[in-house]
Motif scaffolding. Sequence first.
Motif, mmCIF file in Angstrom:
data_model
loop_
_atom_site.group_PDB
_atom_site.id
_atom_site.type_symbol
_atom_site.label_atom_id
_atom_site.label_comp_id
_atom_site.label_asym_id
_atom_site.label_seq_id
_atom_site.Cartn_x
_atom_site.Cartn_y
_atom_site.Cartn_z
ATOM 1 N N VAL A 55 0.988 -1.286 0.151
ATOM 2 C CA VAL A 55 -0.037 -0.117 -0.197
ATOM 3 C C VAL A 55 0.789 1.045 0.054
ATOM 4 O O VAL A 55 1.704 1.203 0.966
ATOM 5 C CB VAL A 55 -0.763 0.002 1.273
ATOM 6 C CG1 VAL A 55 -1.719 1.196 1.263
ATOM 7 C CG2 VAL A 55 -1.716 -1.233 1.117
ATOM 8 N N ILE A 56 0.736 2.010 -0.871
ATOM 9 C CA ILE A 56 1.576 3.355 -0.998
ATOM 10 C C ILE A 56 0.744 4.357 -0.224
ATOM 11 O O ILE A 56 -0.573 4.686 -0.832
ATOM 12 C CB ILE A 56 1.860 3.783 -2.574
ATOM 13 C CG1 ILE A 56 2.746 2.934 -3.266
ATOM 14 C CG2 ILE A 56 2.304 5.153 -2.745
ATOM 15 C CD1 ILE A 56 2.833 3.018 -4.666
ATOM 16 N N ILE A 57 1.197 5.016 0.759
ATOM 17 C CA ILE A 57 0.684 5.958 1.545
ATOM 18 C C ILE A 57 1.093 7.307 1.584
ATOM 19 O O ILE A 57 2.344 7.533 1.291
ATOM 20 C CB ILE A 57 0.699 5.663 2.919
ATOM 21 C CG1 ILE A 57 -0.083 4.171 3.299
ATOM 22 C CG2 ILE A 57 -0.017 6.573 3.797
ATOM 23 C CD1 ILE A 57 0.243 3.845 4.376
ATOM 24 N N TYR A 103 -8.070 2.020 -4.025
ATOM 25 C CA TYR A 103 -7.617 3.060 -3.201
ATOM 26 C C TYR A 103 -8.785 3.693 -2.103
ATOM 27 O O TYR A 103 -9.814 3.319 -2.349
ATOM 28 C CB TYR A 103 -6.949 4.447 -3.987
ATOM 29 C CG TYR A 103 -8.136 4.870 -4.922
ATOM 30 C CD1 TYR A 103 -9.124 5.916 -4.591
ATOM 31 C CD2 TYR A 103 -8.003 4.343 -6.386
ATOM 32 C CE1 TYR A 103 -10.181 6.280 -5.502
ATOM 33 C CE2 TYR A 103 -9.117 4.835 -7.074
ATOM 34 C CZ TYR A 103 -9.869 5.778 -6.685
ATOM 35 O OH TYR A 103 -10.970 6.343 -7.331
ATOM 36 N N SER A 104 -8.060 4.361 -0.997
ATOM 37 C CA SER A 104 -9.181 4.860 0.098
ATOM 38 C C SER A 104 -8.173 5.703 0.671
ATOM 39 O O SER A 104 -7.090 6.224 0.594
ATOM 40 C CB SER A 104 -9.473 3.536 0.900
ATOM 41 O OG SER A 104 -10.659 4.044 1.953
ATOM 42 N N TYR A 117 -4.825 10.564 5.086
ATOM 43 C CA TYR A 117 -3.850 9.650 4.536
ATOM 44 C C TYR A 117 -4.633 9.095 3.426
ATOM 45 O O TYR A 117 -5.445 8.842 3.532
ATOM 46 C CB TYR A 117 -3.451 8.757 5.666
ATOM 47 C CG TYR A 117 -2.705 9.407 6.803
ATOM 48 C CD1 TYR A 117 -1.246 9.460 6.599
ATOM 49 C CD2 TYR A 117 -3.302 9.665 8.021
ATOM 50 C CE1 TYR A 117 -0.584 9.836 7.490
ATOM 51 C CE2 TYR A 117 -2.447 10.009 8.992
ATOM 52 C CZ TYR A 117 -1.131 10.335 8.952
ATOM 53 O OH TYR A 117 -0.288 10.720 9.907
ATOM 54 N N ILE A 118 -3.895 9.004 2.335
ATOM 55 C CA ILE A 118 -4.486 8.272 1.007
ATOM 56 C C ILE A 118 -3.651 6.953 0.844
ATOM 57 O O ILE A 118 -2.490 7.133 0.901
ATOM 58 C CB ILE A 118 -4.380 9.394 -0.167
ATOM 59 C CG1 ILE A 118 -4.863 10.496 0.191
ATOM 60 C CG2 ILE A 118 -4.947 8.617 -1.341
ATOM 61 C CD1 ILE A 118 -6.394 10.846 0.700
ATOM 62 N N GLY A 119 -4.426 6.124 0.791
ATOM 63 C CA GLY A 119 -3.715 4.689 0.510
ATOM 64 C C GLY A 119 -3.969 4.338 -0.913
ATOM 65 O O GLY A 119 -5.180 4.283 -1.492
ATOM 66 N N MET A 166 -8.417 0.360 3.638
ATOM 67 C CA MET A 166 -7.754 -0.489 2.841
ATOM 68 C C MET A 166 -8.048 -2.005 2.789
ATOM 69 O O MET A 166 -8.275 -2.552 1.719
ATOM 70 C CB MET A 166 -6.165 -0.241 2.725
ATOM 71 C CG MET A 166 -5.871 1.197 2.481
ATOM 72 S SD MET A 166 -6.427 1.845 0.999
ATOM 73 C CE MET A 166 -5.589 0.409 -0.133
ATOM 74 N N LYS A 167 -8.107 -2.804 3.928
ATOM 75 C CA LYS A 167 -8.575 -4.021 3.854
ATOM 76 C C LYS A 167 -9.735 -4.571 3.315
ATOM 77 O O LYS A 167 -10.090 -5.190 2.502
ATOM 78 C CB LYS A 167 -8.739 -4.375 5.177
ATOM 79 C CG LYS A 167 -7.093 -4.757 5.996
ATOM 80 C CD LYS A 167 -7.248 -5.117 7.318
ATOM 81 C CE LYS A 167 -5.778 -5.206 7.974
ATOM 82 N NZ LYS A 167 -5.933 -5.783 9.147
ATOM 83 N N GLU A 168 -10.712 -3.360 3.421
ATOM 84 C CA GLU A 168 -12.165 -3.476 2.947
ATOM 85 C C GLU A 168 -12.022 -3.301 1.319
ATOM 86 O O GLU A 168 -12.696 -4.000 0.509
ATOM 87 C CB GLU A 168 -13.087 -2.524 3.631
ATOM 88 C CG GLU A 168 -14.639 -2.554 3.145
ATOM 89 C CD GLU A 168 -15.495 -1.640 3.888
ATOM 90 O OE1 GLU A 168 -16.300 -1.206 3.341
ATOM 91 O OE2 GLU A 168 -15.280 -1.341 5.045
ATOM 92 N N VAL A 169 -11.410 -2.078 1.135
ATOM 93 C CA VAL A 169 -11.450 -2.215 -0.459
ATOM 94 C C VAL A 169 -10.556 -3.054 -1.118
ATOM 95 O O VAL A 169 -11.125 -3.454 -2.348
ATOM 96 C CB VAL A 169 -11.086 -0.498 -0.745
ATOM 97 C CG1 VAL A 169 -9.623 -0.481 -0.649
ATOM 98 C CG2 VAL A 169 -11.405 -0.100 -2.073
ATOM 99 N N ILE A 170 -9.403 -3.741 -0.666
ATOM 100 C CA ILE A 170 -8.969 -4.909 -1.153
ATOM 101 C C ILE A 170 -9.696 -5.874 -1.370
ATOM 102 O O ILE A 170 -9.873 -6.541 -2.567
ATOM 103 C CB ILE A 170 -7.462 -4.961 -0.497
ATOM 104 C CG1 ILE A 170 -6.510 -4.174 -0.568
ATOM 105 C CG2 ILE A 170 -7.114 -6.524 -0.986
ATOM 106 C CD1 ILE A 170 -5.528 -4.332 0.297
#
Length: 63
Positions: free
Chosen positions: A12-14, A33-34, A22-24, A46-50
């Motif tokens: 994850v790029i933050i 992304y989230s 914070y943008i990931g 991020m876990k949810e969006v993945i």
Amino acid sequence: MTINTSKREFYVIIERDEDGYYIGEVPYLKACYSQGETIDELMANMKEVIQLCLEQEKDEIIP
């Protein structure tokens, strides 16, 4: 077909935007992304969006 996300790891790029959020982003997954006010909130999002991105990827038809 079952995809078990607990055994997969993603980078994850933050970044932090001008408003302090914070943008990931997961470069490996298309449009994955989230954002969050804290790192902990971002990582939960991020876990949810993945999981959503993996479901979308599974449903796409590959020619």
